[in-house]
Write a protein that holds these residues in place. Structure first.
Motif, short mmCIF file in Angstrom:
data_model
loop_
_atom_site.label_atom_id
_atom_site.label_comp_id
_atom_site.label_asym_id
_atom_site.label_seq_id
_atom_site.Cartn_x
_atom_site.Cartn_y
_atom_site.Cartn_z
N VAL A 2 0.84 -1.18 0.00
CA VAL A 2 0.00 0.00 0.00
C VAL A 2 0.88 1.25 0.00
N GLN A 3 0.46 2.26 -0.70
CA GLN A 3 1.10 3.57 -0.65
C GLN A 3 0.15 4.54 0.03
N LEU A 4 0.71 5.43 0.82
CA LEU A 4 -0.08 6.39 1.57
C LEU A 4 0.25 7.81 1.13
N VAL A 5 -0.79 8.62 0.97
CA VAL A 5 -0.60 10.01 0.59
C VAL A 5 -1.41 10.89 1.52
N GLU A 6 -0.72 11.77 2.25
CA GLU A 6 -1.39 12.71 3.14
C GLU A 6 -1.71 14.00 2.38
N SER A 7 -2.75 14.67 2.82
CA SER A 7 -3.09 15.97 2.26
C SER A 7 -3.87 16.76 3.29
N GLY A 8 -3.99 18.05 3.04
CA GLY A 8 -4.81 18.90 3.90
C GLY A 8 -4.05 19.85 4.79
N GLY A 9 -2.76 19.70 4.87
CA GLY A 9 -1.99 20.59 5.73
C GLY A 9 -1.92 22.00 5.16
N ARG A 10 -1.94 22.97 6.07
CA ARG A 10 -1.83 24.38 5.66
C ARG A 10 -1.59 25.23 6.88
N LEU A 11 -1.53 26.53 6.67
CA LEU A 11 -1.39 27.50 7.75
C LEU A 11 -2.78 27.79 8.32
N VAL A 12 -2.89 27.74 9.65
CA VAL A 12 -4.16 28.00 10.31
C VAL A 12 -3.89 28.78 11.59
N GLN A 13 -4.85 29.59 12.00
CA GLN A 13 -4.68 30.36 13.22
C GLN A 13 -4.97 29.51 14.45
N ALA A 14 -4.35 29.86 15.54
CA ALA A 14 -4.61 29.19 16.81
C ALA A 14 -6.10 29.22 17.12
N GLY A 15 -6.60 28.09 17.61
CA GLY A 15 -8.02 27.97 17.89
C GLY A 15 -8.82 27.44 16.72
N GLY A 16 -8.21 27.37 15.57
CA GLY A 16 -8.90 26.92 14.37
C GLY A 16 -8.93 25.41 14.25
N SER A 17 -9.53 24.95 13.15
CA SER A 17 -9.67 23.52 12.89
C SER A 17 -9.10 23.18 11.52
N LEU A 18 -8.78 21.91 11.38
CA LEU A 18 -8.20 21.44 10.12
C LEU A 18 -8.44 19.95 10.03
N ARG A 19 -8.67 19.45 8.81
CA ARG A 19 -8.82 18.02 8.61
C ARG A 19 -7.76 17.53 7.63
N LEU A 20 -6.99 16.56 8.08
CA LEU A 20 -6.00 15.93 7.23
C LEU A 20 -6.56 14.62 6.69
N SER A 21 -6.11 14.26 5.50
CA SER A 21 -6.53 13.01 4.89
C SER A 21 -5.32 12.12 4.63
N CYS A 22 -5.54 10.83 4.71
CA CYS A 22 -4.52 9.84 4.39
C CYS A 22 -5.18 8.83 3.45
N ALA A 23 -4.85 8.94 2.18
CA ALA A 23 -5.46 8.07 1.18
C ALA A 23 -4.51 6.94 0.82
N ALA A 24 -5.06 5.75 0.72
CA ALA A 24 -4.26 4.58 0.38
C ALA A 24 -4.46 4.23 -1.09
N SER A 25 -3.39 3.82 -1.72
CA SER A 25 -3.46 3.32 -3.10
C SER A 25 -2.58 2.09 -3.21
N GLY A 26 -2.84 1.30 -4.24
CA GLY A 26 -2.06 0.11 -4.45
C GLY A 26 -2.67 -1.11 -3.80
#
Length: 122
Positions: A2-26
């Motif tokens: 399996v290969q894993l690819v993360e996405s969703g990272g960025r700059l965000v202010q303190a107190g904020g929210s963010l969702r990261l994804s880890c997609a599998a292929s192969g």
């Protein structure tokens, strides 16, 4: 393999929210565990949390309990890391990793993604 690819990272202010994804292929996630780790500049890679693929059970490091949630989507073969109430100390490169049994150590996981940068500004 399996290969894993993360996405969703960025700059965000303190107190904020963010969702990261880890997609599998192969190959699909069919069993085992998928974990999230993070590594801040100049520091060791740290366990964040893990989800067991077959039953959805999760476990988290104390530093993120109550703020981070790991979920999975079997149809999309993807694991998510939902982060809320983010703090500057959460700034790091976030990695997902797949392993057979779970655990909180890097050595528990044999497959890693390339990482995605999360930066939390104060």
């Amino acid at each position: 393999q399996v290969q894993l690819v993360e996405s969703g990272g960025r700059l965000v202010q303190a107190g904020g929210s963010l969702r990261l994804s880890c997609a599998a292929s192969g190959r699909s996630f069919s069993s085992g565990a998928v974990a999230w780790f993070r590594q801040a500049l100049g520091k060791l890679r740290q366990f964040v949390g893990v989800i067991m693929w077959n039953n959805g059970r999760t476990n988290y490091d104390d530093s993120v309990k109550g703020r981070f949630t790991i979920t999975r989507d079997s149809a999309k073969n993807t694991v998510y890391l939902q982060m809320s109430n983010l703090k500057p100390d959460d700034t790091a490169v976030y990695y997902c990793a797949a392993g057979r049994f779970g655990g909180a150590f890097r050595s528990d996981y044999g497959t890693w993604g390339q990482g995605t940068q999360v930066t939390v500004s104060s």
